[in-house]
Design an enzyme around this catalytic site. Structure first.
Site, mmCIF file in Angstrom:
data_model
loop_
_atom_site.group_PDB
_atom_site.id
_atom_site.type_symbol
_atom_site.label_atom_id
_atom_site.label_comp_id
_atom_site.label_asym_id
_atom_site.label_seq_id
_atom_site.Cartn_x
_atom_site.Cartn_y
_atom_site.Cartn_z
ATOM 1 N N ASP A 13 41.313 -30.117 46.119
ATOM 2 C CA ASP A 13 40.119 -30.758 46.689
ATOM 3 C C ASP A 13 40.132 -30.802 48.216
ATOM 4 O O ASP A 13 39.573 -31.711 48.835
ATOM 5 C CB ASP A 13 39.954 -32.196 46.138
ATOM 6 C CG ASP A 13 39.853 -32.206 44.636
ATOM 7 O OD1 ASP A 13 39.333 -31.219 44.075
ATOM 8 O OD2 ASP A 13 40.292 -33.191 44.019
ATOM 9 N N LYS A 16 38.113 -26.184 49.670
ATOM 10 C CA LYS A 16 38.197 -24.710 49.549
ATOM 11 C C LYS A 16 36.825 -24.097 49.284
ATOM 12 O O LYS A 16 36.491 -23.043 49.817
ATOM 13 C CB LYS A 16 39.155 -24.342 48.388
ATOM 14 C CG LYS A 16 40.574 -24.843 48.593
ATOM 15 C CD LYS A 16 41.457 -24.566 47.387
ATOM 16 C CE LYS A 16 41.103 -25.338 46.151
ATOM 17 N NZ LYS A 16 41.300 -26.796 46.220
ATOM 18 N N GLY A 40 37.043 -27.873 40.727
ATOM 19 C CA GLY A 40 35.659 -28.221 41.050
ATOM 20 C C GLY A 40 35.478 -27.936 42.527
ATOM 21 O O GLY A 40 36.047 -28.636 43.366
ATOM 22 N N HIS A 41 34.776 -26.873 42.836
ATOM 23 C CA HIS A 41 34.636 -26.432 44.232
ATOM 24 C C HIS A 41 33.202 -26.679 44.685
ATOM 25 O O HIS A 41 32.271 -26.047 44.184
ATOM 26 C CB HIS A 41 35.009 -24.947 44.365
ATOM 27 C CG HIS A 41 36.449 -24.684 44.061
ATOM 28 N ND1 HIS A 41 37.029 -23.430 44.097
ATOM 29 C CD2 HIS A 41 37.462 -25.532 43.722
ATOM 30 C CE1 HIS A 41 38.310 -23.533 43.790
ATOM 31 N NE2 HIS A 41 38.602 -24.786 43.558
ATOM 32 N N GLN A 226 43.074 -25.524 42.842
ATOM 33 C CA GLN A 226 44.108 -26.560 42.971
ATOM 34 C C GLN A 226 44.755 -26.495 44.360
ATOM 35 O O GLN A 226 44.091 -26.122 45.309
ATOM 36 C CB GLN A 226 45.167 -26.424 41.862
ATOM 37 C CG GLN A 226 44.671 -26.796 40.470
ATOM 38 C CD GLN A 226 43.848 -25.731 39.783
ATOM 39 O OE1 GLN A 226 44.282 -24.608 39.637
ATOM 40 N NE2 GLN A 226 42.661 -26.078 39.335
HETATM 41 P P1 GDP Z 1 37.771 -27.996 46.676
HETATM 42 O O1 GDP Z 1 38.156 -28.276 45.277
HETATM 43 O O2 GDP Z 1 38.945 -27.685 47.549
HETATM 44 O O3 GDP Z 1 36.703 -26.951 46.803
HETATM 45 O O4 GDP Z 1 37.155 -29.353 47.264
HETATM 46 P P2 GDP Z 1 36.095 -30.298 46.513
HETATM 47 O O5 GDP Z 1 34.778 -29.654 46.532
HETATM 48 O O6 GDP Z 1 36.631 -30.763 45.204
HETATM 49 O O7 GDP Z 1 36.148 -31.570 47.450
HETATM 50 C C1 GDP Z 1 35.882 -31.471 48.811
HETATM 51 C C2 GDP Z 1 34.747 -32.437 49.147
HETATM 52 O O8 GDP Z 1 34.647 -32.517 50.552
HETATM 53 C C3 GDP Z 1 33.381 -31.960 48.694
HETATM 54 O O9 GDP Z 1 32.606 -33.081 48.397
HETATM 55 C C4 GDP Z 1 32.822 -31.230 49.920
HETATM 56 O O10 GDP Z 1 31.400 -31.224 49.948
HETATM 57 C C5 GDP Z 1 33.380 -32.087 51.004
HETATM 58 N N1 GDP Z 1 33.666 -31.433 52.292
HETATM 59 C C6 GDP Z 1 34.223 -30.228 52.536
HETATM 60 N N2 GDP Z 1 34.473 -30.083 53.850
HETATM 61 C C7 GDP Z 1 34.064 -31.221 54.439
HETATM 62 C C8 GDP Z 1 34.088 -31.707 55.788
HETATM 63 O O11 GDP Z 1 34.566 -31.065 56.707
HETATM 64 N N3 GDP Z 1 33.589 -32.954 56.008
HETATM 65 C C9 GDP Z 1 33.079 -33.728 55.013
HETATM 66 N N4 GDP Z 1 32.621 -34.934 55.328
HETATM 67 N N5 GDP Z 1 33.060 -33.317 53.741
HETATM 68 C C10 GDP Z 1 33.547 -32.089 53.459
HETATM 69 P P1 IMO Z 2 40.442 -27.929 42.798
HETATM 70 O O1 IMO Z 2 40.450 -26.435 42.612
HETATM 71 C C1 IMO Z 2 42.561 -31.707 42.304
HETATM 72 C C2 IMO Z 2 45.281 -32.036 38.868
HETATM 73 C C3 IMO Z 2 44.868 -33.027 37.820
HETATM 74 C C4 IMO Z 2 46.224 -33.468 37.324
HETATM 75 C C5 IMO Z 2 47.036 -32.167 37.365
HETATM 76 C C6 IMO Z 2 47.108 -31.436 36.032
HETATM 77 O O2 IMO Z 2 39.104 -28.542 42.664
HETATM 78 O O3 IMO Z 2 41.170 -28.314 44.039
HETATM 79 P P2 IMO Z 2 45.348 -29.991 34.666
HETATM 80 O O4 IMO Z 2 44.008 -30.350 34.091
HETATM 81 O O5 IMO Z 2 45.313 -28.885 35.642
HETATM 82 O O6 IMO Z 2 46.392 -29.775 33.603
HETATM 83 O O7 IMO Z 2 45.809 -31.323 35.455
HETATM 84 O O8 IMO Z 2 46.386 -31.344 38.317
HETATM 85 N N1 IMO Z 2 44.243 -31.018 39.212
HETATM 86 C C7 IMO Z 2 43.488 -31.060 40.318
HETATM 87 N N2 IMO Z 2 43.420 -31.972 41.309
HETATM 88 N N3 IMO Z 2 41.817 -30.586 42.382
HETATM 89 C C8 IMO Z 2 41.899 -29.638 41.426
HETATM 90 O O9 IMO Z 2 41.266 -28.459 41.518
HETATM 91 C C9 IMO Z 2 42.735 -29.871 40.311
HETATM 92 N N4 IMO Z 2 43.023 -29.167 39.194
HETATM 93 C C10 IMO Z 2 43.954 -29.871 38.535
HETATM 94 O O10 IMO Z 2 44.131 -34.087 38.367
HETATM 95 O O11 IMO Z 2 46.810 -34.350 38.245
HETATM 96 MG MG MG Z 3 37.896 -29.743 43.815
#
Ligand code: GDP
Ligand code: IMO
Ligand code: MG
Length: 432
Positions: A13, A16, A40-41, A226
């Site tokens: 999270d 990416k 979840g991207h 991840q």
């Molecule tokens: P990922 O799994 O690495 O793609 O990240 P996620 O989408 O799960 O979580 C990142 C969160 O941060 C999302 O809600 C994005 O919209 C938000 N986000 C990404 N870059 C920035 C940033 O520079 N500033 C802020 N405020 N939010 C950001």
């Molecule tokens: P993105 O790509 C954050 C975590 C879960 C749990 C552990 C194992 O959005 O960054 P799993 O379901 O993979 O067997 O769970 O890994 N986890 C993540 N945490 N971002 C993710 O993906 C994750 N994918 C798995 O919360 O701790």
């Molecule tokens: Mg994510």
């Protein structure tokens, strides 16, 4: 060497999705190599806000081909739903390819993931419950069903005996070990027939597609899922995911040779978050942690669970950078720290009376580590939406420079908001 990888440097999270979308304008391919719909991207653009679980984040760029590589585990129901959502929003998904060697997440994997977690009680990992771990177990156990088998799904003499064998094993575990409800062979087979029909146009030997693309000079942007600290080998085992999100996984998860990846960009949040169980040395179980969680809306893009929040962990970050050989760092969510009176960075761990700068492999020992902090004065002027380094307040710059020093790799990109344009290109990062 036109391959570049974008890899989560922390516990997932990191942002990416936003960064891959931002970088996709200069690439012909965007490819996923590990994980499944535990990811979840988030991508925000004029079509709306999307939480992509399986489809690579380059899908919004009309000339980009998106590939789900062999190292990914695919829940066909989730993928089809995602494709439908994207199409409904006006996104053309005909440029999506799925590896015939990728493994399927079947309904019994999802059930087993949830039953196993429940049975573990206080030992639970806190998985996303999407069946990712059990699907990888079957892959390694050599009983998994691969996407390519869906091409031959109506050949009852081949497909059915395989499914029947696996399902008998799974139903025995589900009913006898966990007291759950068995799955019906006929119902799952019916689903597989439908999936085969709908996914057929997307299924290809993608490793060959990518090898040819690279040989012809196309750019391939590799989208990690991840983060390195969730890596099955190098993360905080057993509180990890069941795949290799770090750079090593990209080679096996795509079927491309080492020389085809020219650089890897490590994505780090300006602080730390983690979802699920396992030690988090810098965790803030206080009002500051709650403030960051609410300000930044740190809730999972896949499960909606509140993310655990902490200060930036420089020890884990350097470990992650060394493991992945990051050539550039992308710092995200700097804007979240705007207005804090002070911010802290962990520069070492206090362990049994000594300060250590290495992360222990044993989680029980890691759980005993206490953070050694450096404290920085905060900044009043916003960094939010800044697109130039010159616009960053001096204290924010000091903070960025210290992180750079601790990680040991230049911070070439800084994200100052969730949208594509809220990005600072500090240095020409990609050709280092
Ligand atoms: P990922 O799994 O690495 O793609 O990240 P996620 O989408 O799960 O979580 C990142 C969160 O941060 C999302 O809600 C994005 O919209 C938000 N986000 C990404 N870059 C920035 C940033 O520079 N500033 C802020 N405020 N939010 C950001
Ligand atoms: P993105 O790509 C954050 C975590 C879960 C749990 C552990 C194992 O959005 O960054 P799993 O379901 O993979 O067997 O769970 O890994 N986890 C993540 N945490 N971002 C993710 O993906 C994750 N994918 C798995 O919360 O701790
Ligand atoms: Mg994510």
């Amino acid at each position: 060497m036109p391959g570049y990888a974008v890899i989560g440097g922390q516990w997932g999270d990191e942002g990416k999705g936003k960064i891959v979308d931002f970088l996709s304008q200069d690439t012909q391919y965007v490819v996923r190599y590990s994980g499944g719909n535990n990811a979840g991207h988030t991508v925000i653009n004029k079509l709306g806000q999307f939480a992509l679980h399986l489809v690579p984040a380059g899908i919004f760029w009309p000339k980009v081909t998106c590939v789900i590589g062999n190292g990914v585990v695919v829940d066909p129901g989730v993928l089809l739903e995602e494709i439908a959502t994207l199409e409904k929003a006006g996104v053309n998904t005909s440029r999506l390819l799925i590896s015939d060697r990728a493994h399927l997440i079947m309904p019994y994997h999802v059930a087993l993931d949830q039953l196993e977690e429940r049975a573990k009680g206080s030992q639970a990992i806190g998985t996303t419950g999407k069946g990712v771990g059990p699907a990888y177990m079957d892959k390694v156990g050599r009983v998994g069903i691969r996407v390519g088998e869906l091409l031959d799904v109506d050949n009852e003499e081949v497909f059915l005996p395989h499914l029947d064998h696996v399902l008998k094993q799974k139903n025995a575990i589900i009913t006898k070990v966990y007291g759950g409800e068995p799955f019906s062979l006929a119902e799952i087979y019916q689903k597989c027939l439908e999936w085969g029909d709908l996914l057929r146009p997307y299924i290809q030997p993608t490793e060959m597609v990518l090898q040819e693309a690279i040989a012809s000079g196309d750019n391939v942007l590799i989208e990690g899922a991840q983060g390195a600290m969730l890596d099955i080998d190098h993360g905080t085992y057993p509180y990890v995911t069941s795949s290799s999100p770090s750079i090593g996984g990209a080679y096996t998860g795509l079927g491309i040779p080492p020389q085809s990846i020219a650089g890897s960009l490590g994505v780090f949040k300006a602080y730390t978050t983690r979802v699920g169980g396992g030690p988090l040395v810098t965790e803030l179980n206080d009002a500051t942690g709650d403030k960051i969680r609410e300000l930044a809306w740190e809730y999972g893009a896949t499960t909606g669970r509140p993310r655990r929040v902490g200060w930036f962990d420089g020890v884990a970050a350097r470990y992650s950078a060394n493991l992945n050989g990051f050539t550039s760092i992308v710092l995200t969510r700097l804007d979240v720290l705007d207005g804090f009176p002070s911010v802290k960075v962990c520069v070492g761990y206090q362990l049994d009376g000594k300060v250590v700068d290495r992360i222990p492999s044993n989680v029980a020992i890691l759980a005993r580590c206490q953070p050694v902090y450096e404290e920085f004065e905060g900044w009043d002027q916003p960094t939010a939406s800044a697109t130039e380094m010159e616009k960053l307040p001096p204290n924010a710059l000091k903070y960025v420079h210290r992180l750079e020093e601790l990680i040991g790799v230049p911070i070439d990109l800084i994200s100052t908001g969730p949208r594509r344009e809220e990005t600072i290109v500090n240095r020409p990062f990609i050709k280092r």
